[in-house]
Design an enzyme around this catalytic site. Structure first.
Site, PDB file in Angstrom:
ATOM      1  N   SER A 142     -14.701  -2.136   0.978  1.00 59.20           N
ATOM      2  CA  SER A 142     -15.584  -3.287   1.162  1.00 59.20           C
ATOM      3  C   SER A 142     -15.015  -4.347   2.099  1.00 59.20           C
ATOM      4  O   SER A 142     -15.677  -5.354   2.347  1.00 59.20           O
ATOM      5  CB  SER A 142     -15.889  -3.932  -0.201  1.00 59.20           C
ATOM      6  OG  SER A 142     -16.599  -3.041  -1.029  1.00 59.20           O
ATOM      7  N   ALA A 246     -29.529  -1.132   8.074  1.00 63.39           N
ATOM      8  CA  ALA A 246     -29.506  -0.041   7.099  1.00 63.39           C
ATOM      9  C   ALA A 246     -29.808  -0.542   5.692  1.00 63.39           C
ATOM     10  O   ALA A 246     -30.527   0.112   4.936  1.00 63.39           O
ATOM     11  CB  ALA A 246     -28.142   0.646   7.136  1.00 63.39           C
ATOM     12  N   ARG A 247     -29.272  -1.702   5.344  1.00 63.40           N
ATOM     13  CA  ARG A 247     -29.502  -2.235   3.998  1.00 63.40           C
ATOM     14  C   ARG A 247     -30.979  -2.529   3.755  1.00 63.40           C
ATOM     15  O   ARG A 247     -31.465  -2.426   2.626  1.00 63.40           O
ATOM     16  CB  ARG A 247     -28.685  -3.517   3.798  1.00 63.40           C
ATOM     17  CG  ARG A 247     -27.197  -3.277   3.650  1.00 63.40           C
ATOM     18  CD  ARG A 247     -26.415  -4.556   3.816  1.00 63.40           C
ATOM     19  NE  ARG A 247     -24.980  -4.336   3.714  1.00 63.40           N
ATOM     20  CZ  ARG A 247     -24.063  -5.143   4.218  1.00 63.40           C
ATOM     21  NH1 ARG A 247     -24.433  -6.237   4.889  1.00 63.40           N
ATOM     22  NH2 ARG A 247     -22.781  -4.864   4.091  1.00 63.40           N
ATOM     23  N   GLU A 367     -22.932   0.594   1.888  1.00 63.90           N
ATOM     24  CA  GLU A 367     -23.543  -0.546   2.589  1.00 63.90           C
ATOM     25  C   GLU A 367     -23.359  -1.849   1.807  1.00 63.90           C
ATOM     26  O   GLU A 367     -24.219  -2.726   1.810  1.00 63.90           O
ATOM     27  CB  GLU A 367     -25.039  -0.313   2.867  1.00 63.90           C
ATOM     28  CG  GLU A 367     -25.415   1.062   3.334  1.00 63.90           C
ATOM     29  CD  GLU A 367     -24.922   1.373   4.717  1.00 63.90           C
ATOM     30  OE1 GLU A 367     -24.420   0.467   5.388  1.00 63.90           O
ATOM     31  OE2 GLU A 367     -25.027   2.538   5.131  1.00 63.90           O
ATOM     32  N   GLY A 368     -22.236  -1.975   1.129  1.00 65.30           N
ATOM     33  CA  GLY A 368     -21.942  -3.148   0.311  1.00 65.30           C
ATOM     34  C   GLY A 368     -22.158  -2.847  -1.155  1.00 65.30           C
ATOM     35  O   GLY A 368     -23.265  -2.500  -1.579  1.00 65.30           O
ATOM     36  N   PHE A 387     -14.853 -14.330  -1.810  1.00 70.58           N
ATOM     37  CA  PHE A 387     -14.331 -13.017  -1.451  1.00 70.58           C
ATOM     38  C   PHE A 387     -12.808 -13.046  -1.410  1.00 70.58           C
ATOM     39  O   PHE A 387     -12.206 -14.037  -1.014  1.00 70.58           O
ATOM     40  CB  PHE A 387     -14.883 -12.578  -0.079  1.00 70.58           C
ATOM     41  CG  PHE A 387     -16.314 -12.134  -0.140  1.00 70.58           C
ATOM     42  CD1 PHE A 387     -16.627 -10.834  -0.484  1.00 70.58           C
ATOM     43  CD2 PHE A 387     -17.339 -13.022   0.136  1.00 70.58           C
ATOM     44  CE1 PHE A 387     -17.954 -10.408  -0.533  1.00 70.58           C
ATOM     45  CE2 PHE A 387     -18.663 -12.615   0.089  1.00 70.58           C
ATOM     46  CZ  PHE A 387     -18.970 -11.313  -0.252  1.00 70.58           C
TER      47      PHE A 387
END
Length: 387
Positions: A142, A246-247, A367-368, A387
């Site tokens: 990630s 993509a998400r 994708e996360g 984060f």
């Protein structure tokens, strides 16, 4: 008017005639060509490559790109519906289309030159060239900012070394969009199959996305001409921009998986007789089925509004994160609940629930991860980066 169990708010009525036509065409393809074979493909860990020409002929590869570049010029909602109907069949097929369209064709279109677009996009739209997207590394996950793959300029060429992991389409790909550290920040390169020093290893023993082709990419001082560099972007905004594309599709795909599970389980519950009455006549089953319908409806409305925002150029990355987080969580919970209602039969690939549940373990991660998207929303709410 009777309501459809998977569309209690008649979301379909909010679609344009063109969007409904796209959805119907892909639904027929899924019903007639995907569903009869996909359980066995999952069992055999085989990507159904024989379907690629049909997928291409339907205009599903690079569907949102302009026709001049081989695309179909579809809107965001139409593309979302493509993802939904394909994933109703299997996440592996939706992943294939998502990688080809959003992660490979999109960066060539958005960041490439006219010559690069003409060279690669039309053949990719026809399914004659398959692409993969090399960002994730084994140690990074990630945190792509820890990227170790690097490229160094040598005259008119670049020398690329490093590796990428968990790359969808890698074993069947003709080209790879690879992101690497350079002296001028992260840049993207188009690597072609057969380049000296470029090798691929297929990942085996997967229990998820078994009908998808996944591999690792290895680069041993690969020489890449500068004409293969995506010169239109530098820094992490390049690959992250691709991931947002993509998400968006991933926020629609799991709706299809959830619908498949609900439809199958509803039919089973009506036929299965326990203690003298159908399973569907019990309060516990009805509560579970009603909750599934509620969550699917919520996800549909969320995805549709995101699509309209995207078409208006107003969608924000945080909104994409929220939709991906909500809809993946919705679908995996429903798949697990459906497996339970199917009883012992639910553990086999004769039914869809277990296959979708296993696939969604990957979809909710790539994708996360769910946690990453939760923290994206938390940062938007509080202004603090956790984060």
């Amino acid at each position: 008017m009777s309501l459809l169990p998977h569309d209690l708010f008649d979301v379909r009525s909010l679609l344009s005639d063109e969007e409904r036509a796209v959805q119907d065409a892909v639904a027929r393809f899924t019903d007639q060509r995907v569903l009869p074979i996909i359980g066995r493909c999952f069992d055999d860990a085989r990507f159904p490559a024989e379907l690629v020409p049909e997928i291409a002929s339907l205009g599903l590869l690079g569907a949102t790109l302009p026709a001049v570049h081989g695309g179909a010029g579809m809107g965001a909602v139409a593309y979302g519906l493509i993802c939904q109907e394909l994933e109703r069949g299997d996440s592996g097929l939706r992943s294939f289309v998502s990688v080809q369209s959003s992660l490979c064709m999109y960066p060539i279109f958005a960041y490439g030159t006219d010559a690069q677009r003409a060279r690669w996009l039309p053949s990719m739209a026809r399914g004659e060239r398959i692409g993969c997207f090399g960002l994730t590394e084994a140690h990074g996950g990630s945190d792509p900012s820890t990227m170790k793959t690097h490229a160094v300029r040598h005259g008119d060429d670049w020398r690329l070394s490093g590796s990428k992991m968990w790359i969808t389409n890698a074993p069947i790909a003709d080209l790879a969009i690879v992101w690497a550290q350079t002296d001028d920040g992260v840049q993207g390169f188009v690597l072609e199959k057969g380049m000296a020093g470029f090798s691929v290893e297929e990942i085996q023993r997967k229990m998820s996305l078994r009908a998808s082709s996944t591999g690792a990419l290895f680069f041993d001082d690969v020489r890449i001409p500068d004409s293969n560099r995506l010169a239109g972007v530098k820094g992490m905004k390049g690959p992250l921009g691709c991931l947002d594309q993509a998400r968006f599709g991933i926020s629609w795909g799991p709706i299809g998986a959830a619908i498949a599970c609900l439809q199958e389980t509803l039919a089973h519950a009506k036929d299965r007789v326990l203690f003298g009455r159908p399973l569907a006549a019990t309060q516990s089953a009805q509560i579970k089925l009603a909750d599934m319908a509620r969550r699917i409806t919520t996800a549909q409305l969320l995805a549709l509004q995101l699509g309209r925002l995207k078409e208006a150029g107003a969608a924000q990355p945080q909104q994409v994160s929220l939709a991906k987080w909500n809809n993946c969580r919705m679908a995996i919970d429903i798949a697990r609940e459906c497996r339970d209602l199917l009883g012992a039969a639910g553990i086999t690939t004769d039914h869809a629930a277990m296959r979708h549940a296993l696939n969604l373990e990957s979809v909710i991660t790539y994708e996360g991860t769910e946690t990453v998207h939760q923290l994206v929303i938390g940062r938007a709410l509080t202004g603090f980066n956790a984060f």
